[in-house]
Write an enzyme that holds these catalytic residues in place. Structure first.
Site, mmCIF file in Angstrom:
data_model
loop_
_atom_site.group_PDB
_atom_site.id
_atom_site.type_symbol
_atom_site.label_atom_id
_atom_site.label_comp_id
_atom_site.label_asym_id
_atom_site.label_seq_id
_atom_site.Cartn_x
_atom_site.Cartn_y
_atom_site.Cartn_z
ATOM 1 N N LEU A 57 11.928 38.795 63.006
ATOM 2 C CA LEU A 57 11.101 39.879 63.240
ATOM 3 C C LEU A 57 11.312 41.107 62.521
ATOM 4 O O LEU A 57 10.552 42.123 62.348
ATOM 5 C CB LEU A 57 10.989 40.238 64.514
ATOM 6 C CG LEU A 57 10.524 39.084 65.502
ATOM 7 C CD1 LEU A 57 10.576 39.443 67.159
ATOM 8 C CD2 LEU A 57 9.144 38.464 65.659
ATOM 9 N N TYR A 107 4.634 48.204 51.209
ATOM 10 C CA TYR A 107 4.822 47.641 52.393
ATOM 11 C C TYR A 107 4.203 46.066 52.002
ATOM 12 O O TYR A 107 4.900 44.980 52.393
ATOM 13 C CB TYR A 107 4.126 48.250 53.576
ATOM 14 C CG TYR A 107 4.324 47.307 54.891
ATOM 15 C CD1 TYR A 107 5.548 47.140 55.461
ATOM 16 C CD2 TYR A 107 3.208 46.746 55.559
ATOM 17 C CE1 TYR A 107 5.661 46.334 56.507
ATOM 18 C CE2 TYR A 107 3.444 45.745 56.536
ATOM 19 C CZ TYR A 107 4.530 45.703 57.038
ATOM 20 O OH TYR A 107 4.823 45.130 58.260
ATOM 21 N N LYS A 111 6.269 42.473 51.970
ATOM 22 C CA LYS A 111 6.091 41.308 52.845
ATOM 23 C C LYS A 111 5.677 40.120 52.284
ATOM 24 O O LYS A 111 6.314 39.021 52.448
ATOM 25 C CB LYS A 111 4.837 41.833 53.985
ATOM 26 C CG LYS A 111 5.396 42.695 54.990
ATOM 27 C CD LYS A 111 6.846 42.478 55.787
ATOM 28 C CE LYS A 111 6.595 42.078 57.087
ATOM 29 N NZ LYS A 111 7.717 41.769 57.793
#
Length: 162
Positions: A57, A107, A111
């Site tokens: 996570l 971002y 990812k």
């Protein structure tokens, strides 16, 4: 992942999703090994000892410098995947990505690159890997005015704010 899970490594265990997940795993009688922001990435391989799975996570969503997206998302995932590879064990890995992985921003790019690292681990080693792109999440310990419109609306309503 048919075998019984007894010990799970959770990276980002002190974050919003991590806190909630750790509570639930503990309720289910699963031992949680926590890897948090204050832990040294050099010690990450040590956290893999005798775990049955990893839920990754940890990540960076609001860094002070744009370069930290790569460090906190892509590079941390690379370090984790390399540690799993070097363990010579099939340690199932669940990676939480973002719906922004399809968006052309720093971002999203970080990812998406992390997703590619996870896919490569699975392709090269046969390690069991899952990637989930989490949509707008909400729940206990969610921060208003941070990244949840639901938490923001609830906070403003509860405090008679516009």
């Amino acid at each position: 992942m048919s075998k019984s899970l007894k010990r799970i490594l959770v990276t980002g265990a002190n974050g919003f999703v991590g806190k909630n997940l750790c509570v639930k795993l503990n309720e289910l009688g699963i031992e949680v090994i926590k890897f948090c922001r204050d832990d040294s990435v050099e010690r990450l391989p040590d956290f893999l000892y005798d775990v049955d799975a990893v839920i990754h996570l940890a990540g960076e969503n609001r860094p002070k410098q744009v370069e930290d997206f790569v460090v906190g998302n892509t590079q941390l995932t690379e370090i984790l995947c390399e540690a799993i590879r070097q363990s010579s064990r099939n340690i199932p890995l669940l990676f939480t990505s973002s719906t922004q992985a399809n968006i052309d921003n720093p971002y999203g790019k970080s990812k998406r690159a992390a997703e590619d690292v996870v896919k490569e681990l699975s392709k090269k080693t046969g390690n069991t890997c899952f990637i989930y792109r989490l949509p707008g999440i909400f729940g206990k310990w969610c921060k208003p005015n941070y990244n949840s419109v639901v938490a923001t609306f609830c906070h403003h309503i509860a405090h008679n704010e516009p």
